[in-house]
Scaffold this active site. Structure first.
Site, PDB file in Angstrom:
ATOM      1  N   ASP A   7       0.874  -1.159   0.000  1.00 21.17           N
ATOM      2  CA  ASP A   7       0.000   0.000   0.000  1.00 21.17           C
ATOM      3  C   ASP A   7       0.921   1.221   0.000  1.00 21.17           C
ATOM      4  O   ASP A   7       2.117   1.092   0.278  1.00 21.17           O
ATOM      5  CB  ASP A   7      -0.884  -0.029   1.249  1.00 21.17           C
ATOM      6  N   ASP A   9      -0.136   5.047   1.037  1.00 23.08           N
ATOM      7  CA  ASP A   9      -0.388   6.010   2.106  1.00 23.08           C
ATOM      8  C   ASP A   9      -0.366   5.315   3.468  1.00 23.08           C
ATOM      9  O   ASP A   9      -1.162   4.408   3.723  1.00 23.08           O
ATOM     10  CB  ASP A   9      -1.744   6.689   1.894  1.00 23.08           C
TER      11      ASP A   9
END
Length: 212
Positions: A7, A9
């Site tokens: 991922d 953020d």
């Protein structure tokens, strides 16, 4: 495991403060009252979903949804360029994974144009074999499509992919794609770990035994 999918953020960059600041500046200027009970709901949404959410509650006339979304994205990109805030140890960690033969992917709900800014700022752009944004699929996380597309482009079956996530919705997307999940807590004591196969507190721990 043959591939590690990150991922972005909260895993590669601590960008939540940037999104909060940009959304506050842009939506407030349009007359939106950003109440906390609602901002908690928008944290896992894509940028266009957030824009539509606030428009439905506080409709404005001066700009289109696309223009407002672009205003938020541009402001976040400015803040990333100015401040950075990549997660400690991320470059060493990814380099180590590459040296151990793993393919490296990225799957994020953020708009695609932000990704190069983040990866260049963190000094890790050259290590990724596949990069995907939720704007390339119909639904973002927690829908599994973005992870399935990433594994397809990597040429690795989902069951041979392991995902590093810092949110419940992201972990749900990865599990629904049939992948293993590492919960990256980074000091977050409130993260729901019920879907996680493994947990990592920090990339500085270099817990590469998880990926063997």
């Amino acid at each position: 495991m043959k591939a590690v999918i990150f991922d972005m953020d909260g895993v590669i960059i601590d960008s939540e403060p940037f999104w909060q600041r940009a959304e506050f500046e842009v939506f407030s200027s349009l007359g939106v009252s950003l109440e906390k009970e609602f901002t908690d709901l928008t944290k896992t949404m894509t940028t266009i979903e957030v824009t539509k959410f606030w428009y439905e509650k506080f409709p404005w006339e001066s700009n289109s949804l696309e223009e407002v979304e672009e205003m938020v994205i541009s402001r976040v990109m400015e803040l990333i360029g100015e401040i950075g805030a990549e997660i400690n140890g991320i470059e060493f960690f990814i380099k180590k994974l590459k040296s151990n033969g793993f393919k490296i992917g990225l799957a994020t709900n953020s708009p695609y144009k932000i990704i190069p800014v983040v990866l260049e700022k963190a000094g890790i752009a050259s290590y990724f074999d596949s990069i995907f944004s939720a704007e390339f699929v119909e639904f973002g996380k927690p829908d599994p499509a973005i992870y399935l597309m990433t594994s397809k482009e990597l040429g690795i079956d989902p069951e041979n992919c392991i995902v590093i996530e810092d949110s419940y919705s992201g972990m749900l997307a990865a599990k629904n794609a049939g992948m293993k999940v590492v919960a990256f807590t980074n000091g977050n004591q409130d993260l729901n770990l019920s879907l996680a196969d493994y947990k990592m507190e920090s990339f500085l721990e270099h817990e590469l035994t998880i990926f063997s």
